[in-house]
Design a protein around this motif. Structure first.
Motif, PDB file in Angstrom:
ATOM      1  N   TYR A  68     -28.609  61.188  -6.028  1.00 15.38           N
ATOM      2  CA  TYR A  68     -28.812  60.119  -7.229  1.00 15.38           C
ATOM      3  C   TYR A  68     -29.464  58.867  -6.889  1.00 15.38           C
ATOM      4  N   LEU A  69     -28.329  58.216  -6.347  1.00 14.63           N
ATOM      5  CA  LEU A  69     -28.775  56.875  -5.412  1.00 14.63           C
ATOM      6  C   LEU A  69     -30.210  56.772  -4.730  1.00 14.63           C
ATOM      7  N   GLN A  70     -30.206  57.880  -4.135  1.00 10.69           N
ATOM      8  CA  GLN A  70     -32.184  57.420  -3.243  1.00 10.69           C
ATOM      9  C   GLN A  70     -33.099  57.893  -3.852  1.00 10.69           C
ATOM     10  N   LYS A  71     -31.866  58.403  -5.241  1.00 12.32           N
ATOM     11  CA  LYS A  71     -33.792  58.033  -6.576  1.00 12.32           C
ATOM     12  C   LYS A  71     -33.944  56.867  -7.399  1.00 12.32           C
ATOM     13  N   VAL A  72     -33.013  56.166  -7.146  1.00 10.56           N
ATOM     14  CA  VAL A  72     -33.017  54.844  -7.791  1.00 10.56           C
ATOM     15  C   VAL A  72     -34.031  53.882  -6.659  1.00 10.56           C
ATOM     16  N   LEU A  73     -33.183  54.145  -4.901  1.00 11.53           N
ATOM     17  CA  LEU A  73     -34.072  53.706  -4.255  1.00 11.53           C
ATOM     18  C   LEU A  73     -35.791  53.519  -4.317  1.00 11.53           C
ATOM     19  N   GLU A  74     -36.037  55.291  -4.398  1.00 14.12           N
ATOM     20  CA  GLU A  74     -37.911  56.029  -4.862  1.00 14.12           C
ATOM     21  C   GLU A  74     -38.325  54.793  -5.658  1.00 14.12           C
ATOM     22  N   HIS A  75     -37.973  54.295  -6.059  1.00 12.00           N
ATOM     23  CA  HIS A  75     -38.300  54.451  -7.794  1.00 12.00           C
ATOM     24  C   HIS A  75     -39.371  52.968  -7.030  1.00 12.00           C
ATOM     25  N   PRO A  76     -40.512  53.020  -7.957  1.00 12.44           N
ATOM     26  CA  PRO A  76     -42.020  52.604  -7.298  1.00 12.44           C
ATOM     27  C   PRO A  76     -41.780  50.847  -7.940  1.00 12.44           C
ATOM     28  N   SER A  77     -41.070  50.395  -8.252  1.00 13.98           N
ATOM     29  CA  SER A  77     -40.342  49.033  -8.586  1.00 13.98           C
ATOM     30  C   SER A  77     -38.747  48.632  -7.971  1.00 13.98           C
ATOM     31  N   VAL A  78     -38.756  49.591  -7.106  1.00  9.66           N
ATOM     32  CA  VAL A  78     -37.992  48.863  -6.192  1.00  9.66           C
ATOM     33  C   VAL A  78     -37.681  48.909  -4.499  1.00  9.66           C
ATOM     34  N   ARG A  79     -37.490  47.919  -4.199  1.00  6.92           N
ATOM     35  CA  ARG A  79     -37.778  48.194  -2.385  1.00  6.92           C
ATOM     36  C   ARG A  79     -36.211  47.379  -1.705  1.00  6.92           C
ATOM     37  N   PHE A  80     -36.293  47.873  -0.556  1.00  8.88           N
ATOM     38  CA  PHE A  80     -35.049  48.414   0.409  1.00  8.88           C
ATOM     39  C   PHE A  80     -35.525  46.999   1.377  1.00  8.88           C
ATOM     40  N   PHE A  81     -34.310  45.792   1.455  1.00 11.50           N
ATOM     41  CA  PHE A  81     -34.519  45.255   2.394  1.00 11.50           C
ATOM     42  C   PHE A  81     -32.839  45.434   3.128  1.00 11.50           C
ATOM     43  N   GLY A  82     -33.030  46.264   4.730  1.00 15.73           N
ATOM     44  CA  GLY A  82     -31.784  46.628   5.327  1.00 15.73           C
ATOM     45  C   GLY A  82     -31.773  45.921   6.303  1.00 15.73           C
ATOM     46  N   GLY A 404     -38.733  35.306  11.250  1.00 11.96           N
ATOM     47  CA  GLY A 404     -38.776  35.693  12.286  1.00 11.96           C
ATOM     48  C   GLY A 404     -38.176  37.585  12.282  1.00 11.96           C
ATOM     49  N   LEU A 405     -37.925  38.114  11.391  1.00 12.72           N
ATOM     50  CA  LEU A 405     -36.471  38.953  10.770  1.00 12.72           C
ATOM     51  C   LEU A 405     -36.657  40.906  10.859  1.00 12.72           C
ATOM     52  N   GLN A 406     -36.239  41.279  11.550  1.00 16.65           N
ATOM     53  CA  GLN A 406     -37.009  42.085  11.386  1.00 16.65           C
ATOM     54  C   GLN A 406     -36.270  43.022  10.105  1.00 16.65           C
ATOM     55  N   VAL A 407     -37.108  43.490   9.521  1.00 13.76           N
ATOM     56  CA  VAL A 407     -36.185  44.349   7.947  1.00 13.76           C
ATOM     57  C   VAL A 407     -36.074  45.357   8.289  1.00 13.76           C
ATOM     58  N   VAL A 408     -35.211  46.172   7.834  1.00 10.86           N
ATOM     59  CA  VAL A 408     -35.002  47.479   7.911  1.00 10.86           C
ATOM     60  C   VAL A 408     -35.713  47.935   6.461  1.00 10.86           C
ATOM     61  N   THR A 409     -37.212  48.549   6.587  1.00 13.78           N
ATOM     62  CA  THR A 409     -37.640  49.109   5.128  1.00 13.78           C
ATOM     63  C   THR A 409     -36.638  50.364   4.951  1.00 13.78           C
ATOM     64  N   TYR A 410     -36.976  50.830   3.812  1.00  9.01           N
ATOM     65  CA  TYR A 410     -36.378  52.442   3.033  1.00  9.01           C
ATOM     66  C   TYR A 410     -36.932  53.485   3.749  1.00  9.01           C
ATOM     67  N   ALA A 411     -38.900  53.181   4.215  1.00  8.56           N
ATOM     68  CA  ALA A 411     -38.963  54.216   5.239  1.00  8.56           C
ATOM     69  C   ALA A 411     -38.839  54.289   6.445  1.00  8.56           C
ATOM     70  N   ASP A 412     -37.854  52.917   6.944  1.00 11.50           N
ATOM     71  CA  ASP A 412     -37.461  53.212   8.484  1.00 11.50           C
ATOM     72  C   ASP A 412     -36.266  54.091   8.333  1.00 11.50           C
ATOM     73  N   TRP A 413     -35.525  53.231   7.397  1.00 13.30           N
ATOM     74  CA  TRP A 413     -34.146  54.031   6.885  1.00 13.30           C
ATOM     75  C   TRP A 413     -34.262  55.830   6.919  1.00 13.30           C
ATOM     76  N   LEU A 414     -35.551  55.746   6.535  1.00 10.31           N
ATOM     77  CA  LEU A 414     -35.345  57.362   6.198  1.00 10.31           C
ATOM     78  C   LEU A 414     -35.811  58.042   7.923  1.00 10.31           C
ATOM     79  N   ASN A 415     -35.974  57.773   8.722  1.00 10.90           N
ATOM     80  CA  ASN A 415     -36.305  57.926  10.176  1.00 10.90           C
ATOM     81  C   ASN A 415     -35.134  57.750  10.676  1.00 10.90           C
ATOM     82  N   LEU A 416     -33.631  57.242  10.183  1.00 10.32           N
ATOM     83  CA  LEU A 416     -32.431  56.901  10.888  1.00 10.32           C
ATOM     84  C   LEU A 416     -32.052  58.647  10.359  1.00 10.32           C
ATOM     85  N   ASP A 417     -32.295  58.385   8.866  1.00 11.68           N
ATOM     86  CA  ASP A 417     -31.696  59.279   7.984  1.00 11.68           C
ATOM     87  C   ASP A 417     -32.086  60.839   8.951  1.00 11.68           C
TER      88      ASP A 417
END
Ligand code: NAP
Length: 447
Positions: A68-82, A404-417
């Motif tokens: 359910y929470l994944q849908k929130v992260l996938e909303h076009p107005s939401v970005r993840f900065f891991g 110089g920070l390497q941010v983990v994006t939502y797409a990066d997290w999906l690779n780990l997933d």
């Protein structure tokens, strides 16, 4: 200059991607019809906070809240900065310069202390550390718990204590189809734990665990459970409390059969004790025993020592007496309650700062409790900012790049997933097997 009332320009940072943070992001989207821009920051490369690192691995239906929470992260107005930590990579001032508002939802990740002698002996372990370890939290990857001991005490009778007891009582085989990291499954399969003492400082009517969790203890195939019948005796005030409270009655009903001697032997045994307060953790260089004082309740319901002691010959003590939040640099904090002071979610004495979840109300309630909690905060935030004009600052990404920070994006997290899902298939182990080491996790995000 832009009008925040024109929700297109409303930019909000949410710090912490657990249920409180993601429910807040969802409420921001819903209450602005999808117009607000929400950036969710997390110090970990993974979203979902306690759903990933607190909910017990064998509670799969609660873990499914992540979908359910994944849908929130996938909303076009939401970005993840891991991989972005407040206080290390960005400051409160940075966030206030980049956003119209900031919501802190960093939870409660450290353990409360007992304040008794011997608490720091090797073998005396905070439940938070043990839970992190079996949940594959990267901060706990190097923990090495000595499960060669035969007797363990778990102090506290809340749901976390019950989770810990269940994980210790089950066979590693029973846990194989969960997401527990492979090295932890190996350690659990070598466990010599035979007897688990679960200890409440008050009576059965005051146990904090929920009835569903209590019932699960009685349903364990690998362990018997017992309560001394005298421990179930209630004083008049507790009996009246039970009469008035369905939850207490449910717990007492679930526990009642455990007063009978267990029929037959099982590899493990749970001894559920009440009316015992921890007095000292004993040992020479490591835990060798737990000294407990028998208790009773005052008329006002306070725990009173009776001066009568007993010592349990345990080699490990797991302290499960509650979580607490840690202060965030520059943000007001009430040290007594370990929460950020607020009015309906607006930080008291803050600047366009808001708060949601356990750092707002303390470590209580279930995952779903955070939904209404976050909605209240967002309602306050939108009312406060309605019609106000703010300077639009630079985007956080420019600032992070400059540092110089390497941010983990939502797409990066999906690779780990995907890597964790593939690992489970390879090991023939359920839906997912977690990677628990920072390096392995970060490598997988870049796959
Ligand atoms: P909790 O429910 O507050 O339980 C803490 C326990 O520690 C209580 O039994 C408390 O006893 C005891 N305690 C506190 N100080 C003590 C001391 N000095 N000596 C001995 N005992 C002491 O906390 P939790 O188990 O960490 O759970 C936190 C929240 O997460 C709760 O809302 C819980 O329901 C939730 N949770 C839910 C689930 C689920 O839904 N499946 C799973 C895990 C956690 P007193 O009552 O006497 O203070």
């Amino acid at each position: 200059m832009s009008h925040v009332a024109d929700a297109m320009s409303l930019r909000v940072a949410v710090v912490g991607s657990g249920p409180a943070g993601l429910y807040a992001a969802e409420a921001l989207i819903k209450q602005t019809d999808g117009a607000a821009q929400v950036d969710v920051l997390d110090r970990l490369p993974t979203p979902y906070g306690l759903v990933r690192y607190g909910v017990a691995p064998d509670h799969k239906s609660i873990k499914a809240i992540a979908r359910y929470l994944q849908k929130v992260l996938e909303h076009p107005s939401v970005r993840f900065f891991g991989g972005v930590e407040l206080g290390r990579d960005v400051t409160r001032e940075d966030l206030l310069a980049c956003y119209d508002a900031v919501i802190y939802s960093t939870g409660a990740m450290v353990d409360r202390h007992l304040g008794i002698p011997g608490e720091d002996l090797p073998g005396s372990i905070a439940a938070t550390d043990f839970v992190n370890w079996y949940c594959g939290h990267p901060d706990a990857a190097d923990h090495d718990f000595d499960l060669s001991v035969e007797e363990v005490a778990v102090i506290g009778v809340g749901n976390v204590a019950v989770d810990v007891v269940r994980i210790l009582a089950k066979t590693a085989e029973e846990l194989r189809d969960t997401d527990i990291p492979e090295n932890v499954i190996e350690a659990l399969s070598a466990s010599k734990v035979r007897k688990i003492h679960l200890i409440g400082r008050r009576g059965p009517a005051q146990a904090k665990f929920t009835t569903k969790e209590a019932r699960e203890l009685g349903e364990l195939g690998n362990a018997t459970i017992h309560i001394r019948p005298a421990d179930m005796d209630l004083d008049a005030a507790s009996a009246a409390e039970a009469e008035a409270d369905r939850h207490i009655r449910g717990n007492l009903k679930a526990m009642h059969p455990w007063t009978a001697e267990p029929a037959g032997e099982r590899p493990r045994h749970i001894d559920l004790r009440f009316w015992l307060a921890p007095a000292e953790i004993i040992g020479n260089g490591r835990v060798e025993g737990l000294r407990l004082e028998r208790t009773t309740l005052s008329e006002a319901g306070r725990v009173l020592g009776t001066g009568e002691y007993e010592t349990l010959p345990v080699g490990m003590v797991l302290r499960s007496v509650g979580y607490q939040s840690v202060p965030l640099a520059g943000v007001p904090f009430d040290v007594r309650s370990s929460t950020i002071p607020h009015e309906h979610g607006r930080v008291t004495g803050g600047t366009r700062e808001y708060v949601a979840g356990w750092i707002k109300r303390g470590p209580s309630g279930v995952v779903g409790t955070n939904k209404s909690d976050a909605a209240e905060t967002v309602t306050t935030l939108l009312a406060d900012l309605s019609g106000r004009t703010t300077e639009a600052g630079q985007g956080i990404e420019t600032l992070l790049e400059a540092r110089g920070l390497q941010v983990v994006t939502y797409a990066d997290w999906l690779n780990l997933d995907a890597t964790e899902i593939a690992l489970a298939a390879e090991l023939d182990r359920g839906e997912r097997v977690k990677l628990g080491r920072w390096t392995d996790m970060l490598d997988a995000t870049r796959a």
